[in-house]
Design an enzyme around this catalytic site. Structure first.
Site, PDB file in Angstrom:
ATOM      1  N   LYS A 213       0.830  -1.206   0.000  1.00 59.74           N
ATOM      2  CA  LYS A 213       0.000   0.000   0.000  1.00 59.74           C
ATOM      3  C   LYS A 213       0.866   1.258   0.000  1.00 59.74           C
ATOM      4  CE  LYS A 213      -2.326  -0.941   3.814  1.00 59.74           C
ATOM      5  NZ  LYS A 213      -1.694  -2.212   4.227  1.00 59.74           N
TER       6      LYS A 213
ATOM      7  N   ARG B 169      -9.791   0.590   8.774  1.00 57.78           N
ATOM      8  CA  ARG B 169      -9.332  -0.757   9.106  1.00 57.78           C
ATOM      9  C   ARG B 169     -10.406  -1.565   9.813  1.00 57.78           C
ATOM     10  NH1 ARG B 169      -3.473   0.601   9.196  1.00 57.78           N
ATOM     11  NH2 ARG B 169      -2.241  -1.282   9.509  1.00 57.78           N
TER      12      ARG B 169
ATOM     13  N   ARG C  92      11.684  -5.299   5.294  1.00 57.30           N
ATOM     14  CA  ARG C  92      11.330  -3.906   5.026  1.00 57.30           C
ATOM     15  C   ARG C  92      12.115  -2.953   5.928  1.00 57.30           C
ATOM     16  NH1 ARG C  92       5.134  -1.865   5.159  1.00 57.30           N
ATOM     17  NH2 ARG C  92       5.217  -2.255   7.396  1.00 57.30           N
TER      18      ARG C  92
ATOM     19  N   ARG D 130      10.992  -1.161  11.531  1.00 57.37           N
ATOM     20  CA  ARG D 130       9.906  -0.872  12.457  1.00 57.37           C
ATOM     21  C   ARG D 130       9.770  -1.956  13.525  1.00 57.37           C
ATOM     22  NH1 ARG D 130       4.869   0.675   8.673  1.00 57.37           N
ATOM     23  NH2 ARG D 130       3.834  -0.498  10.336  1.00 57.37           N
TER      24      ARG D 130
ATOM     25  N   ARG E 188      -0.417  -8.811  13.550  1.00 60.37           N
ATOM     26  CA  ARG E 188      -1.026  -7.822  12.634  1.00 60.37           C
ATOM     27  C   ARG E 188      -1.809  -8.529  11.532  1.00 60.37           C
ATOM     28  NH1 ARG E 188       3.930  -4.738  10.658  1.00 60.37           N
ATOM     29  NH2 ARG E 188       2.521  -3.347   9.586  1.00 60.37           N
TER      30      ARG E 188
HETATM   31  P1  AMP Z   1       0.532   0.822   9.317  1.00 59.63           P
HETATM   32  O1  AMP Z   1       1.695   1.726   9.165  1.00 59.63           O
HETATM   33  O2  AMP Z   1      -0.643   1.233   8.487  1.00 59.63           O
HETATM   34  O3  AMP Z   1       0.887  -0.637   9.139  1.00 59.63           O
HETATM   35  O4  AMP Z   1       0.026   0.973  10.844  1.00 59.63           O
HETATM   36  C1  AMP Z   1       0.891   0.659  11.930  1.00 59.63           C
HETATM   37  C2  AMP Z   1       0.060   0.478  13.183  1.00 59.63           C
HETATM   38  O5  AMP Z   1      -0.638   1.697  13.498  1.00 59.63           O
HETATM   39  C3  AMP Z   1      -1.049  -0.585  13.115  1.00 59.63           C
HETATM   40  O6  AMP Z   1      -0.554  -1.893  13.383  1.00 59.63           O
HETATM   41  C4  AMP Z   1      -2.012  -0.099  14.192  1.00 59.63           C
HETATM   42  O7  AMP Z   1      -1.516  -0.374  15.486  1.00 59.63           O
HETATM   43  C5  AMP Z   1      -1.956   1.417  14.006  1.00 59.63           C
HETATM   44  N1  AMP Z   1      -2.946   1.901  13.001  1.00 59.63           N
HETATM   45  C6  AMP Z   1      -2.674   2.500  11.814  1.00 59.63           C
HETATM   46  N2  AMP Z   1      -3.794   2.815  11.155  1.00 59.63           N
HETATM   47  C7  AMP Z   1      -4.816   2.392  11.941  1.00 59.63           C
HETATM   48  C8  AMP Z   1      -6.226   2.394  11.815  1.00 59.63           C
HETATM   49  N3  AMP Z   1      -6.831   2.905  10.733  1.00 59.63           N
HETATM   50  N4  AMP Z   1      -6.961   1.876  12.822  1.00 59.63           N
HETATM   51  C9  AMP Z   1      -6.381   1.379  13.934  1.00 59.63           C
HETATM   52  N5  AMP Z   1      -5.052   1.320  14.129  1.00 59.63           N
HETATM   53  C10 AMP Z   1      -4.269   1.823  13.140  1.00 59.63           C
END
Ligand code: AMP
Length: 215
Positions: free
Chosen positions: A13, A88, A127, A160, A171
Protein backbone atom coordinates in the site's frame (compact mmCIF):
# COMPACT_ATOMS: atom_id res chain seq x y z
CA UNK A 1 -9.81 12.21 -6.66
CA UNK A 2 -10.77 10.39 -3.45
CA UNK A 3 -9.07 7.00 -3.03
CA UNK A 4 -8.58 4.30 -0.40
CA UNK A 5 -5.87 1.64 -0.47
CA UNK A 6 -6.90 -1.60 1.23
CA UNK A 7 -4.73 -4.64 1.82
CA UNK A 8 -2.88 -6.66 4.44
CA UNK A 9 0.24 -5.21 6.08
CA UNK A 10 3.04 -5.62 3.54
CA UNK A 11 0.68 -5.78 0.54
CA UNK A 12 2.44 -2.77 -0.96
CA UNK A 13 0.00 0.00 0.00
CA UNK A 14 2.77 2.44 0.93
CA UNK A 15 4.61 1.88 -2.35
CA UNK A 16 1.48 2.32 -4.47
CA UNK A 17 0.49 5.33 -2.37
CA UNK A 18 3.77 7.02 -3.29
CA UNK A 19 3.08 6.46 -7.03
CA UNK A 20 -0.55 7.57 -6.81
CA UNK A 21 -0.06 10.78 -4.82
CA UNK A 22 2.72 11.88 -7.12
CA UNK A 23 0.60 11.22 -10.20
CA UNK A 24 -2.70 12.71 -8.95
CA UNK A 25 -1.21 15.49 -6.77
CA UNK A 26 -3.27 14.55 -3.75
CA UNK A 27 -2.15 14.20 -0.12
CA UNK A 28 -1.15 10.78 1.20
CA UNK A 29 -2.99 10.16 4.46
CA UNK A 30 -1.41 7.23 6.27
CA UNK A 31 -2.85 6.85 9.76
CA UNK A 32 0.16 4.64 10.58
CA UNK A 33 2.58 7.47 9.63
CA UNK A 34 0.56 10.00 11.66
CA UNK A 35 0.65 7.71 14.70
CA UNK A 36 4.38 6.96 14.32
CA UNK A 37 5.20 10.66 14.05
CA UNK A 38 3.22 11.36 17.24
CA UNK A 39 5.01 8.51 19.02
CA UNK A 40 8.44 9.78 17.87
CA UNK A 41 7.58 13.30 19.06
CA UNK A 42 6.23 12.05 22.42
CA UNK A 43 2.92 13.86 22.00
CA UNK A 44 -0.04 13.11 24.23
CA UNK A 45 -1.61 11.14 21.36
CA UNK A 46 1.67 9.27 20.82
CA UNK A 47 1.80 8.19 24.46
CA UNK A 48 -1.84 7.02 24.23
CA UNK A 49 -1.37 4.82 21.15
CA UNK A 50 2.16 3.39 21.56
CA UNK A 51 1.13 0.21 23.40
CA UNK A 52 -1.33 -0.65 20.61
CA UNK A 53 1.08 -0.08 17.72
CA UNK A 54 3.97 -1.89 19.46
CA UNK A 55 1.76 -4.96 19.91
CA UNK A 56 0.32 -4.83 16.39
CA UNK A 57 -3.16 -4.12 17.79
CA UNK A 58 -5.55 -1.61 16.31
CA UNK A 59 -5.78 1.81 17.92
CA UNK A 60 -9.38 2.48 19.12
CA UNK A 61 -11.75 3.65 16.37
CA UNK A 62 -12.71 6.92 18.08
CA UNK A 63 -9.04 8.04 18.24
CA UNK A 64 -8.50 7.19 14.57
CA UNK A 65 -11.71 8.90 13.43
CA UNK A 66 -10.74 12.07 15.28
CA UNK A 67 -7.31 12.08 13.55
CA UNK A 68 -8.96 11.55 10.17
CA UNK A 69 -11.57 14.28 10.69
CA UNK A 70 -8.84 16.79 11.61
CA UNK A 71 -6.79 15.78 8.57
CA UNK A 72 -9.70 15.94 6.12
CA UNK A 73 -10.50 19.47 7.24
CA UNK A 74 -7.07 20.70 6.09
CA UNK A 75 -7.11 22.73 2.91
CA UNK A 76 -4.74 20.42 0.99
CA UNK A 77 -7.53 17.80 0.97
CA UNK A 78 -9.74 20.03 -1.19
CA UNK A 79 -8.64 18.40 -4.49
CA UNK A 80 -8.85 14.92 -2.96
CA UNK A 81 -6.84 12.48 -0.88
CA UNK A 82 -5.51 8.97 -0.67
CA UNK A 83 -6.04 6.92 2.47
CA UNK A 84 -3.45 4.26 3.24
CA UNK A 85 -4.15 2.02 6.23
CA UNK A 86 -7.54 3.60 6.90
CA UNK A 87 -10.27 2.45 7.33
CA UNK A 88 -9.33 -0.76 9.11
CA UNK A 89 -12.65 -1.67 10.75
CA UNK A 90 -16.29 -1.53 9.72
CA UNK A 91 -16.88 1.16 12.33
CA UNK A 92 -14.12 3.29 10.77
CA UNK A 93 -15.63 2.77 7.29
CA UNK A 94 -19.04 3.85 8.54
CA UNK A 95 -17.48 6.83 10.33
CA UNK A 96 -15.71 7.85 7.14
CA UNK A 97 -18.97 7.66 5.19
CA UNK A 98 -20.58 10.10 7.64
CA UNK A 99 -17.54 12.42 7.50
CA UNK A 100 -17.52 12.47 3.69
CA UNK A 101 -21.26 13.16 3.56
CA UNK A 102 -20.70 16.12 5.90
CA UNK A 103 -17.97 17.42 3.57
CA UNK A 104 -20.03 16.74 0.42
CA UNK A 105 -17.39 14.37 -0.94
CA UNK A 106 -17.62 10.93 -2.50
CA UNK A 107 -15.13 8.10 -2.75
CA UNK A 108 -13.97 7.33 -6.29
CA UNK A 109 -12.31 3.97 -5.72
CA UNK A 110 -11.28 1.55 -3.01
CA UNK A 111 -8.21 -0.26 -4.35
CA UNK A 112 -7.69 -3.64 -2.72
CA UNK A 113 -4.16 -5.00 -3.10
CA UNK A 114 -4.11 -8.77 -2.72
CA UNK A 115 -0.91 -10.65 -1.86
CA UNK A 116 -0.24 -14.17 -0.48
CA UNK A 117 0.61 -14.33 3.23
CA UNK A 118 4.00 -15.95 2.63
CA UNK A 119 5.14 -13.05 0.44
CA UNK A 120 3.78 -10.48 2.89
CA UNK A 121 5.82 -11.98 5.74
CA UNK A 122 8.97 -12.02 3.60
CA UNK A 123 8.42 -8.38 2.61
CA UNK A 124 7.78 -7.14 6.16
CA UNK A 125 10.79 -8.89 7.68
CA UNK A 126 13.07 -7.29 5.05
CA UNK A 127 11.33 -3.91 5.03
CA UNK A 128 13.18 -0.79 6.12
CA UNK A 129 11.72 2.69 6.02
CA UNK A 130 12.87 6.26 6.32
CA UNK A 131 11.57 7.83 9.53
CA UNK A 132 11.57 11.26 7.85
CA UNK A 133 10.06 10.78 4.35
CA UNK A 134 8.50 7.31 4.91
CA UNK A 135 10.15 5.97 1.74
CA UNK A 136 10.09 2.18 1.81
CA UNK A 137 13.03 -0.10 0.95
CA UNK A 138 13.49 -3.86 0.96
CA UNK A 139 16.99 -5.00 1.89
CA UNK A 140 16.81 -7.81 -0.71
CA UNK A 141 14.51 -6.57 -3.50
CA UNK A 142 14.91 -2.79 -3.45
CA UNK A 143 17.80 -1.75 -1.17
CA UNK A 144 18.99 1.82 -0.70
CA UNK A 145 22.21 2.77 -2.54
CA UNK A 146 24.15 3.03 0.69
CA UNK A 147 23.11 0.17 3.00
CA UNK A 148 20.83 1.35 5.80
CA UNK A 149 20.69 5.01 4.64
CA UNK A 150 17.75 6.74 2.93
CA UNK A 151 18.67 7.77 -0.64
CA UNK A 152 16.63 10.97 -0.33
CA UNK A 153 17.14 12.13 3.27
CA UNK A 154 20.60 10.61 3.92
CA UNK A 155 19.54 9.49 7.40
CA UNK A 156 19.51 5.95 8.88
CA UNK A 157 16.60 3.74 7.86
CA UNK A 158 14.58 2.02 10.56
CA UNK A 159 13.33 -1.49 10.99
CA UNK A 160 9.91 -0.87 12.46
CA UNK A 161 9.33 -2.42 15.87
CA UNK A 162 6.09 -3.91 14.54
CA UNK A 163 7.92 -5.56 11.61
CA UNK A 164 9.33 -8.30 13.91
CA UNK A 165 7.93 -11.78 13.21
CA UNK A 166 5.78 -12.15 16.34
CA UNK A 167 4.12 -8.76 15.86
CA UNK A 168 3.74 -9.38 12.11
CA UNK A 169 1.75 -12.57 12.84
CA UNK A 170 -0.47 -10.60 15.20
CA UNK A 171 -1.03 -7.82 12.63
CA UNK A 172 -1.97 -10.41 10.01
CA UNK A 173 -4.50 -11.98 12.37
CA UNK A 174 -5.98 -8.56 13.15
CA UNK A 175 -6.19 -7.88 9.40
CA UNK A 176 -8.06 -11.17 8.75
CA UNK A 177 -10.53 -10.56 11.56
CA UNK A 178 -11.17 -6.83 11.44
CA UNK A 179 -10.05 -5.35 8.10
CA UNK A 180 -10.76 -8.07 5.53
CA UNK A 181 -14.55 -7.70 5.98
CA UNK A 182 -14.18 -4.23 4.42
CA UNK A 183 -13.63 -5.89 1.03
CA UNK A 184 -17.22 -7.13 1.09
CA UNK A 185 -18.46 -3.84 2.54
CA UNK A 186 -17.03 -1.74 -0.31
CA UNK A 187 -17.92 -4.34 -2.97
CA UNK A 188 -21.57 -3.74 -2.05
CA UNK A 189 -21.17 -0.06 -2.95
CA UNK A 190 -19.59 -0.99 -6.31
CA UNK A 191 -16.50 0.99 -5.39
CA UNK A 192 -14.05 -1.87 -5.05
CA UNK A 193 -11.26 -2.79 -7.43
CA UNK A 194 -8.89 -5.68 -6.62
CA UNK A 195 -5.37 -5.93 -8.02
CA UNK A 196 -2.78 -8.67 -7.46
CA UNK A 197 0.17 -7.12 -5.65
CA UNK A 198 2.95 -9.63 -6.32
CA UNK A 199 4.51 -8.14 -9.46
CA UNK A 200 6.68 -5.10 -10.12
CA UNK A 201 5.34 -1.98 -8.40
CA UNK A 202 5.28 0.11 -11.62
CA UNK A 203 3.31 -2.62 -13.43
CA UNK A 204 0.79 -2.68 -10.57
CA UNK A 205 0.57 1.11 -10.66
CA UNK A 206 -0.26 1.02 -14.40
CA UNK A 207 -3.13 -1.42 -13.75
CA UNK A 208 -4.48 0.77 -10.95
CA UNK A 209 -4.20 3.94 -13.05
CA UNK A 210 -6.13 2.38 -15.93
CA UNK A 211 -8.94 1.35 -13.61
CA UNK A 212 -9.08 4.69 -11.78
CA UNK A 213 -9.24 6.55 -15.07
CA UNK A 214 -12.24 4.52 -16.22
CA UNK A 215 -14.08 6.74 -13.72
P1 AMP B 1 0.53 0.82 9.32
O1 AMP B 1 1.69 1.73 9.17
O2 AMP B 1 -0.64 1.23 8.49
O3 AMP B 1 0.89 -0.64 9.14
O4 AMP B 1 0.03 0.97 10.84
C1 AMP B 1 0.89 0.66 11.93
C2 AMP B 1 0.06 0.48 13.18
O5 AMP B 1 -0.64 1.70 13.50
C3 AMP B 1 -1.05 -0.58 13.11
O6 AMP B 1 -0.55 -1.89 13.38
C4 AMP B 1 -2.01 -0.10 14.19
O7 AMP B 1 -1.52 -0.37 15.49
C5 AMP B 1 -1.96 1.42 14.01
N1 AMP B 1 -2.95 1.90 13.00
C6 AMP B 1 -2.67 2.50 11.81
N2 AMP B 1 -3.79 2.81 11.16
C7 AMP B 1 -4.82 2.39 11.94
C8 AMP B 1 -6.23 2.39 11.82
N3 AMP B 1 -6.83 2.90 10.73
N4 AMP B 1 -6.96 1.88 12.82
C9 AMP B 1 -6.38 1.38 13.93
N5 AMP B 1 -5.05 1.32 14.13
C10 AMP B 1 -4.27 1.82 13.14
Amino acid sequence: MQLILLGAPGAGKGTQAAHLVQYYHIPHISTGDILRSNIANHTCLGEKVKTYTDAGQLVPDEIILEIVEDRLNKIDCDPGFLFDGFPRTLLQAQGLKVLLEKLGKKLNWVINIQVDTELVIKRLINRRSCPRCSRIYNIILSPSHQPGICDDCQIPLEHRKDDQLEVIMNRLMVYEEQTKPLIEYYAKFDQLFTVRGASDSYAIFEIIKKQVEKG
